[in-house]
Design an enzyme around this catalytic site. Sequence first.
Site, PDB file in Angstrom:
ATOM      1  N   ASP A   1       9.621   6.747   2.522  1.00 54.59           N
ATOM      2  CA  ASP A   1       8.894   5.639   1.916  1.00 54.59           C
ATOM      3  C   ASP A   1       7.395   5.961   1.955  1.00 54.59           C
ATOM      4  OD1 ASP A   1       8.162   3.229   0.773  1.00 54.59           O
ATOM      5  OD2 ASP A   1       9.573   2.061   1.953  1.00 54.59           O
TER       6      ASP A   1
ATOM      7  N   GLU B   1       6.937  -7.499   0.319  1.00 53.81           N
ATOM      8  CA  GLU B   1       6.925  -6.845   1.625  1.00 53.81           C
ATOM      9  C   GLU B   1       6.368  -7.768   2.713  1.00 53.81           C
ATOM     10  OE1 GLU B   1       6.366  -2.525   1.555  1.00 53.81           O
ATOM     11  OE2 GLU B   1       6.146  -2.628  -0.614  1.00 53.81           O
TER      12      GLU B   1
HETATM   13  C1  BGC Z   1       8.257   0.184  -0.525  1.00 53.39           C
HETATM   14  C2  BGC Z   1       9.280   0.874  -1.383  1.00 53.39           C
HETATM   15  C3  BGC Z   1       8.639   1.373  -2.637  1.00 53.39           C
HETATM   16  C4  BGC Z   1       7.454   2.251  -2.315  1.00 53.39           C
HETATM   17  C5  BGC Z   1       6.739   2.782  -3.534  1.00 53.39           C
HETATM   18  C6  BGC Z   1       7.012   0.991  -0.348  1.00 53.39           C
HETATM   19  O1  BGC Z   1       6.035   0.247   0.283  1.00 53.39           O
HETATM   20  O2  BGC Z   1       8.825  -0.087   0.754  1.00 53.39           O
HETATM   21  O3  BGC Z   1      10.336  -0.007  -1.666  1.00 53.39           O
HETATM   22  O4  BGC Z   1       9.582   2.061  -3.405  1.00 53.39           O
HETATM   23  O5  BGC Z   1       6.528   1.504  -1.555  1.00 53.39           O
HETATM   24  O6  BGC Z   1       5.993   1.814  -4.146  1.00 53.39           O
HETATM   25  C1  BGC Z   2       1.342   0.406  -2.906  1.00 51.23           C
HETATM   26  C2  BGC Z   2       2.779  -0.013  -2.858  1.00 51.23           C
HETATM   27  C3  BGC Z   2       3.345   0.354  -1.565  1.00 51.23           C
HETATM   28  C4  BGC Z   2       2.484  -0.185  -0.427  1.00 51.23           C
HETATM   29  C5  BGC Z   2       3.007   0.289   0.888  1.00 51.23           C
HETATM   30  C6  BGC Z   2       0.588  -0.185  -1.754  1.00 51.23           C
HETATM   31  O1  BGC Z   2      -0.734   0.212  -1.771  1.00 51.23           O
HETATM   32  O2  BGC Z   2       0.775  -0.007  -4.107  1.00 51.23           O
HETATM   33  O3  BGC Z   2       3.519   0.594  -3.863  1.00 51.23           O
HETATM   34  O4  BGC Z   2       4.628  -0.161  -1.498  1.00 51.23           O
HETATM   35  O5  BGC Z   2       1.150   0.201  -0.551  1.00 51.23           O
HETATM   36  O6  BGC Z   2       2.281  -0.197   1.964  1.00 51.23           O
END
Ligand code: BGC
Ligand code: BGC
Length: 628
Positions: free
Chosen positions: A309, A514
Amino acid sequence: MAKVSPSTLVIIVMCCYWATIAASQSMKYKDPKQPLNVRIKDLLSRMTLEEKIGQMTQIDRSVASADVMQKYFIGSILSGGGSVPAKEASPEMWIDMINGFQNGSLATRLGIPMIYGIDAVHGNNNVYKATIFPHNVGLGVTRDPELIKKIGAATALEVRATGINYAFAPCIAVCRDPRWGRCFESYSEDPAIVRQMTELIPGLQGDIPANGRKGVPYVGGKEKVVACAKHFVGDGGTTKGINENNTVISPHNLFSIHMPAYYDSVLKGVATIMISYSSVNGAKMHGDHQLVTNFLKNDVKFRGFVISDWQGIDRITDPPHANYTYSILRSVEAGLDMIMVPLNYTEFIDGLSYLVTNNFIPMSRIDDAVKRILRVKFVMGLFENPLADTTMVKHLGSHEHRELAREAVRKSLVLLKNGRTATEPLLPLPKKSAKILVSGTHADDIGNQCGGWTIEWHGQSGNITIGTTILSAIKNTVDPTTEVVYQENPTPEFIKSNNFSYAIVVTGEHPYSETVGDSLNLTIPEPGPTTITNVCGAVKCVVVLITGRPVVIEPYVSNMDALVAAWLPGSEGQGVADVLYGDYGFTGKLARTWFKTVDQLPMNVGDPHYDPLYPFGFGITTEPVKSS
Ligand code: BGC
Ligand code: BGC
């Protein structure tokens, strides 16, 4: 023009022919007629360590350029949430950007094309004007795998419309606690429903042909995309639903609740699997050799690639990034193949080179990772078709896809209450009335009805993309003689001084993704409760809830005449009006337990202390109204 005799011409043609054959024999990996394993082996044997490590590196669009791709042999780019080429970028702008990066990759010595990933988790949701499908929490309600497969196919076309070939979907989390901020990304608390919904995978990637092998990565060409089952494993089981936290669980429950949908995904040919930020019994999944290598790769025989991730390896240590070399070592040793670095790629590349050069990580592990990445790239036809063109642009937000999303909205609604007594139902509503009231913060707001992961990472309230709000859907549906009055948060006096036949209140949660979505109290924010109390206290009302999960509703239910859970329906609000007004019946059944109070949580179907407000599987059905 100089004359060439026929015999000379024959010789020239023959020479060209043999030269081509010879070249493709020496460059077997470029020849699509060679067997897959021959191509992989040939290419791998030509690669330097630097080129191999590049393949294992995924970077965000914001730090990518053709030069970076070429200089570091980067294997993949992603768009993180909201990482777009420009605000409201057209599909042509996406394609130009991505082809620009790809030309950098193609200009390398071996010309290995990169793959481009994006969170297309409810349609191609970062993209302006894309069809936004209901979030998974609503799709689970439908219990309709064929519908989910069609959504996958439509999403693949809309992703390809922007030149992208890799979607970080489906999320097959089994959310066991609605306090989790990602509960809306989960189809159900019931693993059986989540398993059914893995039909999104053949939708995105295509059906494995009848003579094809099950359980190996399959991606059916230019109209399909690489899928990604995530987040392996136990992401939906963390204590109190705290995001990225610890899942305390017996092996039996881990394997019967959170694992089953991974077996289905692998069997259906899923090409990639993303690792979860969370831990299982205190062990970070990003460093878990037992579950990633021994179990997933060796026992289940997953042949695609495992991806981390976003900065997931950094979070192996606490605080994150405290010892990055250790993070690289642990994650690559655990069996991760591609690392979503995604910003400071030189730190990752230097760290991994150091670890391999100094024999902390064996070359066999690197080769395993690269083989898996190349396998997916060959299978999907990327070497033959590395560049996107505009032939697919027409699919973005097409009428057909919006109709499919509208159908999904209709089937995802759950009718929880209908009338103060069973003999006096309020729904379906009459299309013809003198005057009706529509209220609530979510009645006329595309952003609110789409939720998180829409245009922005966290989504956003307001007019953020194209679609039909629930208010406009109601106006489209009622008889032209019906007067529709919209007041977001009307006073009791206003309501009483008007002679409304009935009111529709549309309210709920505001968009989030999230960790910011984690909630210990699960209350609807104000003015939601006030609007419900004021409107339902003064006139006959139906409340339509727009939420990513069950929320605290018990205190207000007795006041309402009818209650509909609409989850996060997406851009096609017309689906809500279709059912409210009886053009279609309510069919949805809860795929989650609706709790009475948060102190009951976690509480899932089958639990000994099960005492829900509305049980798993509940949902009042109605018949469509026959049009006269
Ligand atoms: C998320 C994932 C996602 C990734 C890319 C992460 O923070 O947990 O689900 O695919 O970011 O954006
Ligand atoms: C990104 C997301 C990712 C996240 C993780 C963001 O800055 O845009 O895609 O899931 O960070 O912490």
